[in-house]
Design a protein around this motif. Structure first.
Motif, short mmCIF file in Angstrom:
data_model
loop_
_atom_site.label_atom_id
_atom_site.label_comp_id
_atom_site.label_asym_id
_atom_site.label_seq_id
_atom_site.Cartn_x
_atom_site.Cartn_y
_atom_site.Cartn_z
N LYS A 193 36.49 37.44 43.70
CA LYS A 193 36.94 36.73 44.90
C LYS A 193 38.18 37.43 45.44
CE LYS A 193 39.97 33.35 42.69
NZ LYS A 193 40.34 31.97 42.56
N GLY A 194 38.39 37.28 46.72
CA GLY A 194 39.56 37.86 47.36
C GLY A 194 40.82 37.10 47.00
N ILE A 195 41.92 37.83 46.93
CA ILE A 195 43.24 37.23 46.68
C ILE A 195 44.08 37.55 47.91
CG2 ILE A 195 45.21 37.11 45.13
CD1 ILE A 195 43.53 38.60 43.04
N THR A 235 49.73 36.19 39.58
CA THR A 235 49.11 35.25 38.65
C THR A 235 47.85 35.85 38.05
OG1 THR A 235 50.02 33.36 39.83
CG2 THR A 235 48.11 32.94 38.42
N SER A 236 47.03 36.48 38.88
CA SER A 236 45.80 37.09 38.39
C SER A 236 46.08 38.23 37.41
CB SER A 236 44.96 37.60 39.58
OG SER A 236 43.75 38.12 39.12
N VAL A 237 47.04 39.09 37.74
CA VAL A 237 47.39 40.20 36.86
C VAL A 237 47.91 39.66 35.53
CG1 VAL A 237 49.00 42.14 36.52
CG2 VAL A 237 47.83 41.85 38.71
N ILE A 291 43.97 44.47 38.61
CA ILE A 291 43.16 44.08 39.77
C ILE A 291 43.07 45.25 40.75
CG2 ILE A 291 43.66 41.60 39.60
CD1 ILE A 291 45.64 41.99 41.97
N PRO A 292 41.91 45.41 41.39
CA PRO A 292 41.81 46.43 42.44
C PRO A 292 42.44 45.92 43.73
CG PRO A 292 39.70 45.31 42.18
CD PRO A 292 40.63 44.76 41.13
N PHE A 293 43.02 46.85 44.49
CA PHE A 293 43.61 46.49 45.78
C PHE A 293 43.57 47.72 46.68
CE2 PHE A 293 47.06 48.80 44.01
CZ PHE A 293 47.85 49.23 45.06
N ALA A 294 43.82 47.51 47.94
CA ALA A 294 43.94 48.61 48.89
C ALA A 294 45.14 48.35 49.79
CB ALA A 294 42.67 48.73 49.73
N LEU A 317 41.31 41.98 44.90
CA LEU A 317 40.23 41.18 44.31
C LEU A 317 40.55 40.77 42.89
CD1 LEU A 317 37.01 43.19 45.33
CD2 LEU A 317 37.87 41.08 46.35
N GLU A 318 40.12 39.57 42.55
CA GLU A 318 40.16 39.10 41.17
C GLU A 318 38.73 39.21 40.65
OE1 GLU A 318 42.47 35.53 39.76
OE2 GLU A 318 40.42 34.74 39.80
N VAL A 319 38.56 39.93 39.56
CA VAL A 319 37.22 40.17 39.01
C VAL A 319 37.12 39.49 37.66
CG1 VAL A 319 35.58 41.95 38.30
CG2 VAL A 319 37.17 42.40 40.18
N LYS A 320 36.01 38.77 37.46
CA LYS A 320 35.74 38.08 36.19
C LYS A 320 34.36 38.50 35.70
CE LYS A 320 38.10 33.95 37.82
NZ LYS A 320 37.94 32.51 38.10
N PHE A 321 34.24 38.70 34.40
CA PHE A 321 32.94 38.99 33.80
C PHE A 321 33.02 38.74 32.30
CE2 PHE A 321 35.29 42.95 34.00
CZ PHE A 321 35.19 43.44 32.71
N GLN A 322 31.85 38.76 31.65
CA GLN A 322 31.78 38.59 30.20
C GLN A 322 31.29 39.88 29.59
OE1 GLN A 322 29.10 35.27 29.96
NE2 GLN A 322 30.79 33.82 29.88
#
Length: 165
Positions: free
Chosen positions: A62-64, A72-74, A80-83, A160-165
């Motif tokens: 999701k976008g941040i 907070t996400s970091v 986190i990826p960003f541009a 972006l905040e990325v989540k996965f397992q």
């Protein structure tokens, strides 16, 4: 770059294309097994070794849209990826100190994707610790500090905040 069909891999739209590719493939290679070299492989083909892959399940992102949420996400989930907007002055940044050249960003017409790997405070200034893809000759061994909490170069426009397992 080898495995997807990406025309502009540093463009912010690349994030979503890359994540959709990963979601479909359900695998990633570790950097030590398939290092990023900044260009396509010589044979132009995807060189994934399935024995060395990390399997990815339930990929979500999701976008941040604020630097507070980015921090907070970091802190909770890691890099986190960003541009952000960049210009030649950013390309030439030595990595000494904290990059905070607002004029450089205002005159830049390019956008570059990188990774935020941490954040901190130094000499009265908040900063992001970023990893760039331009190799060890750029910045401080491929890393740099960028001024935080001033929305420098539109840094909060595409993260972006990325989540996965």
């Amino acid at each position: 770059m080898d495995c997807g069909e990406f025309e502009k891999p540093c463009d912010p739209n690349y994030f979503e294309s890359a994540l959709l590719y990963i979601k479909k493939a359900q695998v990633l290679m570790k950097d030590k097994d398939y290092p990023y070299i900044g260009k396509e492989s010589q044979n132009g083909s995807c060189c994934i070794n399935m024995k060395k892959c990390v399997h990815i399940h339930n990929l979500r992102y999701k976008g941040i849209t604020s630097e507070k949420a980015m921090a907070t996400s970091v802190e909770k989930r890691g890099p986190i990826p960003f541009a952000m907007r960049v210009n030649t002055c950013f390309f030439r940044f030595s990595g000494k100190g904290i990059f905070d050249d607002c004029y450089c960003c205002m005159t830049g017409n390019g956008t570059h994707a990188m990774t935020i790997i941490g954040f901190g405070h130094e000499n009265g200034l908040d900063y992001w610790l970023i990893k760039n893809s331009w190799g060890k000759k750029w910045g401080d061994d491929g890393f740099a500090k960028i001024r935080r909490n001033i929305r420098l170069c539109g840094i909060d426009h595409y993260a972006l905040e990325v989540k996965f397992q």
